[in-house]
Scaffold this active site. Structure first.
Site, short mmCIF file in Angstrom:
data_model
loop_
_atom_site.label_atom_id
_atom_site.label_comp_id
_atom_site.label_asym_id
_atom_site.label_seq_id
_atom_site.Cartn_x
_atom_site.Cartn_y
_atom_site.Cartn_z
N ASN A 9 16.88 42.08 36.29
CA ASN A 9 16.50 42.60 37.42
C ASN A 9 15.26 43.34 37.36
OD1 ASN A 9 15.82 42.88 40.08
ND2 ASN A 9 17.86 43.85 40.65
N LYS A 11 13.26 44.43 39.38
CA LYS A 11 12.87 45.24 40.65
C LYS A 11 11.41 45.29 40.92
CE LYS A 11 17.23 47.33 40.26
NZ LYS A 11 18.21 48.46 40.38
N HIS A 92 21.55 41.71 46.97
CA HIS A 92 21.33 43.04 46.20
C HIS A 92 21.66 44.22 47.08
CE1 HIS A 92 20.20 46.25 43.58
NE2 HIS A 92 20.18 45.39 42.50
N GLU A 94 20.39 46.96 47.15
CA GLU A 94 18.98 47.68 47.54
C GLU A 94 18.50 46.82 48.76
OE1 GLU A 94 17.08 47.75 43.94
OE2 GLU A 94 18.67 49.25 43.03
N GLU A 159 28.63 44.49 41.35
CA GLU A 159 27.54 45.61 41.18
C GLU A 159 28.12 46.80 42.03
OE1 GLU A 159 23.72 44.72 39.24
OE2 GLU A 159 23.39 44.40 41.34
N GLY A 165 21.76 52.34 38.80
CA GLY A 165 20.61 53.14 38.53
C GLY A 165 20.91 54.73 38.35
N SER A 205 24.06 50.42 35.55
CA SER A 205 23.96 51.21 34.38
C SER A 205 24.52 50.47 33.30
CB SER A 205 24.58 52.47 34.73
OG SER A 205 24.07 53.13 35.87
N GLY A 226 19.45 46.12 35.04
CA GLY A 226 18.37 46.72 35.92
C GLY A 226 17.35 47.56 34.84
P1 PGA Z 1 20.77 49.15 36.75
O1 PGA Z 1 20.57 48.31 38.11
O2 PGA Z 1 20.98 48.54 35.54
O3 PGA Z 1 19.39 50.08 36.80
O4 PGA Z 1 21.73 50.32 37.08
C1 PGA Z 1 21.32 47.13 38.28
C2 PGA Z 1 20.69 46.44 39.29
O5 PGA Z 1 20.60 46.80 40.37
O6 PGA Z 1 20.86 45.09 39.53
#
Ligand code: PGA
Length: 245
Positions: A9, A11, A92, A94, A159, A165, A205, A226
């Site tokens: 992803n 983003k 997601h 976000e 998630e 993140g 993460s 991510g």
């Molecule tokens: P991250 O994001 O691996 O940076 O924690 C994962 C995601 O948001 O799908």
């Protein structure tokens, strides 16, 4: 058993098409994919038509639930299939943070499936939330009126919001509890057979150091990556580690 699914992803990254093309090319060149693994790269919409590969599949990060019309700034699932996109990340955290509701996510899942996309449905609790209540609500509402045969096209990504993140990845034991709980809900909604068959991914993460445990010890069928997917070396390491499992 389904294939191991490793989803990148991106983003709203990287900053230019030049960087995106370079990242994509590096991943494509260096991955050693076993036939039991599939890698899905989800770049920003703008580059979906530009990034093509025989080794890597493509996914979008969102889609709208209407076919066309006055929805400024949106992209429909039909436009995505027309661009030969195969997967779409839906729900997601976000996007939920930007106001997306369970009911809207359900509409998106339905439309995406109708138009031939494979949804990667994201679910997960915030730090102060009761995990089982949240997961049950998110799964039940997102899959409302989704038939058993449609479910076969859906992957679920667990998630935890607090792990995204932050560098604070979920422990393998907690991820295992989440997997078992998700399969319990799917058994209740569909059948034990389908619950076992639905791919469950871990996201939050993920790094080349912690990736193996989710497949080895948490009963997961793949990963949603991510930050680490923006570093070609890291991402290739993750793919090469888990696709052997
Ligand atoms: P991250 O994001 O691996 O940076 O924690 C994962 C995601 O948001 O799908």
């Amino acid at each position: 058993m389904s294939k191991t699914l490793i989803v990148a992803n991106w983003k709203m990254n990287p900053k230019s098409f030049k960087d995106a093309a370079k990242l994509f090319e590096m991943v494509e060149k260096n991955v050693k994919l076993s036939k039991d693994a599939e890698v899905v790269v989800c770049p920003p919409f703008l580059w979906l038509r530009e990034l093509r590969s025989k080794k890597l599949s493509l996914g979008a990060q969102n889609c709208h639930f209407q076919m066309s019309g006055a929805f400024t700034g949106e992209v429909s699932s039909l436009m995505l299939t027309d661009a030969k996109v195969e997967y779409v990340i839906l729900g997601h955290s976000e996007r939920r943070q930007m106001g997306e509701t369970d009911a809207q996510i359900n509409l998106k899942v339905k439309t995406a499936l109708k138009d031939g996309l494979k949804p990667i449905l994201c679910i997960g609790e915030k730090e102060d939330e009761e995990i089982n209540l949240v997961l049950e609500r998110q799964i039940t509402q997102a899959l409302e009126k989704i038939t058993a045969s449609q479910l076969e096209q859906v992957a679920i990504a667990y998630e935890p919001v607090w792990a995204i993140g932050t560098g604070k990845a979920c422990s393998a034991d907690n991820a295992l509890s989440a997997t078992l709980f998700i399969r319990r809900i799917l058994t209740k909604l569909y059948s034990r057979f389908l619950a076992e068959k639905t791919p469950i991914l871990y996201g939050g993460s993920v790094s080349s150091e912690n990736c193996a445990q989710y497949l080895d010890r948490s009963g997961m069928n793949g990963l949603l990556v991510g930050g680490a997917s923006l570093d070609a070396d890291q991402f290739v390491k993750i793919i090469n580690t888990v696709s052997k499992r």
